[in-house]
Scaffold this motif. Structure first.
Motif, PDB file in Angstrom:
ATOM      1  N   ARG A  99       0.879  -1.361  -0.040  1.00  0.00           N
ATOM      2  CA  ARG A  99       0.023   0.024  -0.046  1.00  0.00           C
ATOM      3  C   ARG A  99       0.800   1.261   0.030  1.00  0.00           C
ATOM      4  O   ARG A  99       1.870   1.303   0.694  1.00  0.00           O
ATOM      5  CB  ARG A  99      -0.858   0.035   1.161  1.00  0.00           C
ATOM      6  CG  ARG A  99      -1.720   1.204   1.153  1.00  0.00           C
ATOM      7  CD  ARG A  99      -2.995   0.858   2.188  1.00  0.00           C
ATOM      8  NE  ARG A  99      -2.208   0.407   3.697  1.00  0.00           N
ATOM      9  CZ  ARG A  99      -2.349   1.015   4.868  1.00  0.00           C
ATOM     10  NH1 ARG A  99      -3.061   2.189   4.754  1.00  0.00           N
ATOM     11  NH2 ARG A  99      -1.702   0.477   5.808  1.00  0.00           N
ATOM     12  N   ILE A 130      -3.018  -6.659  -3.343  1.00  0.00           N
ATOM     13  CA  ILE A 130      -2.915  -5.108  -3.755  1.00  0.00           C
ATOM     14  C   ILE A 130      -3.989  -4.596  -4.221  1.00  0.00           C
ATOM     15  O   ILE A 130      -4.269  -3.428  -3.948  1.00  0.00           O
ATOM     16  CB  ILE A 130      -1.643  -5.183  -4.922  1.00  0.00           C
ATOM     17  CG1 ILE A 130      -0.343  -5.883  -4.249  1.00  0.00           C
ATOM     18  CG2 ILE A 130      -1.662  -3.620  -5.391  1.00  0.00           C
ATOM     19  CD1 ILE A 130       0.610  -6.176  -5.307  1.00  0.00           C
ATOM     20  N   TYR A 133      -5.152  -2.104  -1.997  1.00  0.00           N
ATOM     21  CA  TYR A 133      -4.332  -1.152  -1.876  1.00  0.00           C
ATOM     22  C   TYR A 133      -4.179  -0.232  -3.071  1.00  0.00           C
ATOM     23  O   TYR A 133      -4.701   0.543  -3.648  1.00  0.00           O
ATOM     24  CB  TYR A 133      -2.989  -1.623  -1.298  1.00  0.00           C
ATOM     25  CG  TYR A 133      -3.191  -2.328  -0.095  1.00  0.00           C
ATOM     26  CD1 TYR A 133      -4.360  -1.878   0.662  1.00  0.00           C
ATOM     27  CD2 TYR A 133      -2.799  -3.349   0.111  1.00  0.00           C
ATOM     28  CE1 TYR A 133      -4.513  -2.374   2.040  1.00  0.00           C
ATOM     29  CE2 TYR A 133      -2.715  -3.942   1.473  1.00  0.00           C
ATOM     30  CZ  TYR A 133      -3.684  -3.534   2.238  1.00  0.00           C
ATOM     31  OH  TYR A 133      -4.013  -4.254   3.555  1.00  0.00           O
ATOM     32  N   SER A 134      -2.900  -0.824  -4.005  1.00  0.00           N
ATOM     33  CA  SER A 134      -2.738   0.319  -4.830  1.00  0.00           C
ATOM     34  C   SER A 134      -2.077  -0.199  -6.229  1.00  0.00           C
ATOM     35  O   SER A 134      -1.658   0.494  -7.131  1.00  0.00           O
ATOM     36  CB  SER A 134      -1.589   1.148  -4.562  1.00  0.00           C
ATOM     37  OG  SER A 134      -0.618   0.528  -4.125  1.00  0.00           O
TER      38      SER A 134
ATOM     39  N   LYS B 117      -6.472   6.638  -6.406  1.00  0.00           N
ATOM     40  CA  LYS B 117      -6.734   5.324  -5.671  1.00  0.00           C
ATOM     41  C   LYS B 117      -8.125   5.535  -4.916  1.00  0.00           C
ATOM     42  O   LYS B 117      -8.813   4.204  -5.140  1.00  0.00           O
ATOM     43  CB  LYS B 117      -5.638   5.037  -4.584  1.00  0.00           C
ATOM     44  CG  LYS B 117      -5.257   3.532  -4.310  1.00  0.00           C
ATOM     45  CD  LYS B 117      -4.169   3.355  -3.438  1.00  0.00           C
ATOM     46  CE  LYS B 117      -4.313   4.137  -2.080  1.00  0.00           C
ATOM     47  NZ  LYS B 117      -3.119   3.916  -1.282  1.00  0.00           N
ATOM     48  N   LYS B 127      -7.930   1.114   7.827  1.00  0.00           N
ATOM     49  CA  LYS B 127      -6.979   0.956   6.936  1.00  0.00           C
ATOM     50  C   LYS B 127      -5.806   2.395   6.978  1.00  0.00           C
ATOM     51  O   LYS B 127      -4.820   2.142   6.294  1.00  0.00           O
ATOM     52  CB  LYS B 127      -7.376   0.730   5.513  1.00  0.00           C
ATOM     53  CG  LYS B 127      -7.858  -0.464   5.590  1.00  0.00           C
ATOM     54  CD  LYS B 127      -7.199  -1.557   5.004  1.00  0.00           C
ATOM     55  CE  LYS B 127      -8.135  -2.884   5.081  1.00  0.00           C
ATOM     56  NZ  LYS B 127      -8.773  -3.286   3.991  1.00  0.00           N
ATOM     57  N   THR B 130      -0.895   3.053   9.229  1.00  0.00           N
ATOM     58  CA  THR B 130      -0.013   1.935   8.423  1.00  0.00           C
ATOM     59  C   THR B 130       0.219   0.930   9.120  1.00  0.00           C
ATOM     60  O   THR B 130       0.187   0.791  10.455  1.00  0.00           O
ATOM     61  CB  THR B 130       1.011   2.517   8.172  1.00  0.00           C
ATOM     62  OG1 THR B 130       1.905   2.847   9.475  1.00  0.00           O
ATOM     63  CG2 THR B 130       1.069   3.708   7.084  1.00  0.00           C
TER      64      THR B 130
END
Lengths: 230, 468
Positions: A99, A130, A133-134, B117, B127, B130
């Motif tokens: 991420r 992922i 995430y990204s 994103k 989320k 981290t």
């Protein structure tokens, strides 16, 4: 160019004489190097960041990173390059770091068939991780390392290229030992991140697309000129 | 996820890397904060002018009148305001200065990436934090369980990813409240079992209680109307939200383009509409006071007394705390973050924007406990009627500080920054913000709680009684 030795990093990070130079950059990109164990991820990073090479194999514990500031396209870009452990047992830690990464280097060893075959699997396995995430948004390069060891090559350049086309990534063969294509790999990655950046900014920019705007609606309804300051 | 599968040495290695990462992030967050502050200043500059009558015939940025035939201005394609030729950046495809700066900040902060994103994967709640941050917290607490105060409230350590988030998220907050309660009670138990350690632990327990007392008061203030305050949890507001706010308030104003600037102007005039005060609590960027000036500090650690010694030297070029009367009675206040423990103040200096303090403030703390701590140094104006006006702050990470290095013990000038997180509200600090005060006396009654207001606190009170 500015490079932080691990021991120095904490000292530099505090306020002090170096404080100003530390923030002296335009962008900060996070890059991750992934691939099977012993394909040369750490060596690749050390070659790029320190211009050093050690033939001895030392397995990376979990994760590590190095910082390197480069000058590219008239901008100072600070790279935080994460080196991940290839070993399976660290997988939970390494995947957690996907991420926030804007670029990935997916690496295999051209003298190691297994490491090559693992690549699509890594992409598949990890992309699930992922996805949330990204990955989808990040830029990826496929790199076949150890291209200096031509005698022991088992993965041809063509196969590498085919795979990269199949996966939709750009492809390099490189050697950390002989310093072939290392810098080029990172610079290309930085460039495509930059391209992606202006693309994503212009896409949402009413000045370019006219009145039409196409971001999907999230929970919050976007006001008409979300991307404008006014 | 946890690191239990790894061996101790491996764990240490990983944690060391995470610490370095954290240092880097602190610096980065600071950089982004400055950038956004500068952007805000730029936006404000147009509104600062005394010309109250905005109209089509002035430039929306510099407020200079526009001519009928020459320099008549053109409409910015970003913000649709009429802009004079001086306030444009770029040639054919120009943008006004603010639109340009906004885009720059988006690029430079990496926000473009997060936004992109977020479009594809709407950000989910927990989320934000981290993984590294979580691990650091967990293992830092575990390794010093007997002495380390409870995990701090999350607003301090949010990764900058949180900027892309929405404001409605208070989930992590309440979650950490639970954790806090758990660790708090476990602390009390710890103390009761080990009488010998009591003396040594006194200080850290004190910290712990202060941390919890602080969160309680924050929670209490989270009434429905104050829901905006949850944004304290996030370090930097996301750009879209930041501007959305101003746009919302636009609708209240009348129609012409340049009108939006007045909503910011209203903060100067003391908030003519109610919402402006909530804006100012939301983020330090909106504070009415322009932060300026520098602060001179020296830091040393005295190993023989286990004291962090902070010498507050002087300030220079402060802004007037009371701009109307051009008065300033500054003083300096210190906290150790994230617990906001060890509150220390200097004396108030009268009528000066360049006060000289030369006071040594001491904070007793074991050296190894400095890990993960930051020193928050804020400058305040002590106004009439106990009004305090925020003049600026400096945040110094303590864990990476090289106290052994002689050079680091000398005085250093630090530029004052706008506030990063303002748990007690932005512009004016209210007295009596601390709902709970603790006192310890030497009879071994460590926890004597006074003026309790929350139910949870009453529960802890009971536990404490039982221990005694």
């Amino acid at each position: 160019l500015l490079h932080l030795h691990p021991q120095m990093a904490s000292a530099t990070a505090t306020y002090g004489q170096k404080e100003s130079s530390d923030q002296n950059f335009d962008y900060m990109f996070k890059i991750l190097i992934i691939g099977n164990s012993s394909v040369g991820k750490t060596s690749f990073l050390f070659r790029y960041a320190d211009d050093s090479f050690t033939p001895a194999f030392v397995s990376t514990v979990g994760i590590d990173f190095k910082v390197k500031t480069i000058y590219r396209n008239d901008k100072r870009i600070k790279l935080q390059i994460w080196d991940t452990a290839g070993q399976e047992r660290y997988r939970t830690i390494t995947t957690a770091y996907y991420r926030g990464a804007m670029g990935f280097i997916l690496m295999y060893d051209i003298t190691n068939e297994e490491s090559f075959n693992a690549c699509p699997g890594l992409v598949r396995d990890w992309s699930t991780q992922i996805k949330t995430y990204s990955w989808d948004n990040a830029q990826v390069l496929l790199v076949g390392n150890k291209c200096d060891m031509e005698d022991e090559r088992v993965v041809s350049g063509d196969r590498g290229r085919q795979l990269s086309e199949h996966l939709g990534f750009e492809f390099f063969e490189a050697s950390a030992k002989d310093n072939i294509n290392v810098k080029q790999t990172f610079e290309r990655l930085v460039d495509i991140i930059c391209e992606k950046m202006s693309e994503s900014l212009d896409a949402g920019d009413p000045a370019v697309t006219g009145a039409k705007q196409g971001p999907q609606l999230t929970e919050q309804p976007a006001p008409p000129h979300q991307d404008c300051a006014c | 996820m946890d690191l239990n599968l790894l061996q101790t040495l491996e764990k240490d290695r990983v944690l060391e890397v995470l610490r370095r990462d954290k240092q880097l992030r602190i610096i980065e967050e600071d950089r982004i904060r400055r950038m956004k502050y500068e952007l805000q200043e730029l936006r404000r500059r147009g509104a600062k002018s005394f010309a109250r009558q905005y109209g089509e015939r002035t430039c929306a940025r510099c407020q200079r009148p526009l001519g009928k035939f020459w320099n008549s201005g053109a409409v910015c394609r970003g913000c649709s305001h009429r802009i004079c030729s001086r306030c444009r950046v770029g040639a054919a495809d120009w943008k006004c200065t603010v639109c340009h700066a906004y885009r720059e900040v988006k690029i430079r902060s990496g926000e473009w990436f997060l936004e992109e994103k977020a479009k594809k994967f709407p950000v989910t709640t927990d989320k934000y934090e981290t993984v590294g941050e979580k691990l650091l917290k967990t293992y830092n607490v575990l390794s010093h369980i007997s002495v380390v105060p409870p995990t701090p409230p999350p607003h301090l350590d949010y990764h900058f990813l949180s900027r892309s988030g929405d404001l409605k998220n208070s989930k992590p907050f309440t979650k950490s409240m639970e954790n806090l309660m758990v660790s708090f009670t476990s602390h009390i138990r710890k103390i009761s079992t080990s009488q010998n350690d009591v003396q040594g632990d006194l200080l850290s327990v004190d910290n712990g209680r202060k941390a919890s007392c602080f969160t309680y008061s924050t929670q209490k203030s989270l009434s429905d109307t104050d829901i905006n305050k949850t944004t304290h949890l996030f370090k930097v507001p996301s750009l879209p939200n930041l501007f959305k706010k101003s746009k919302d308030s636009d609708h209240e104003g009348s129609s012409t383009g340049a009108e939006e600037e007045t909503s910011f102007g209203s903060e100067y005039s003391g908030g003519k509409r109610g919402s402006s005060s909530s804006i100012s609590t939301e983020c330090g960027l909106f504070e009415g006071i322009t932060v300026a000036g520098e602060l001179e500090l020296a830091l040393a650690y005295n190993t023989s007394t286990s004291c962090l010694e902070i010498t507050v030297g002087a300030c220079r070029n402060l802004t007037y705390g009371d701009a109307k009367k051009r008065k300033c009675h500054p003083y300096v206040k210190l906290y150790v973050l994230p617990e906001r423990s060890g509150k220390m103040k200097t004396a108030v200096k009268k009528n000066t924007t360049d006060p000289v303090f030369n006071e040594v403030l001491k904070y007793q703390i074991e050296r190894h406990l400095l890990f993960g701590k930051r020193l928050q140094v804020t400058v305040w104006h002590s106004g009439s009627l106990r009004r305090k006006v925020f003049l600026g702050e400096v945040l110094i990470p303590l864990d990476g500080w090289r106290f052994e290095d002689k050079a680091s013990q000398y005085f250093n000038w630090y530029p004052l920054c706008p506030k990063a997180e303002s748990p007690s509200g932005g512009l004016v600090e209210q007295d009596g913000g601390e709902l709970v005060k603790f006192s310890s006396n030497n009879q071994g009654e460590l926890l004597k709680l006074s003026s309790l207001k929350c139910l949870q606190e009453k529960e802890t009170h009971l536990t404490v009684r039982q221990i005694r």
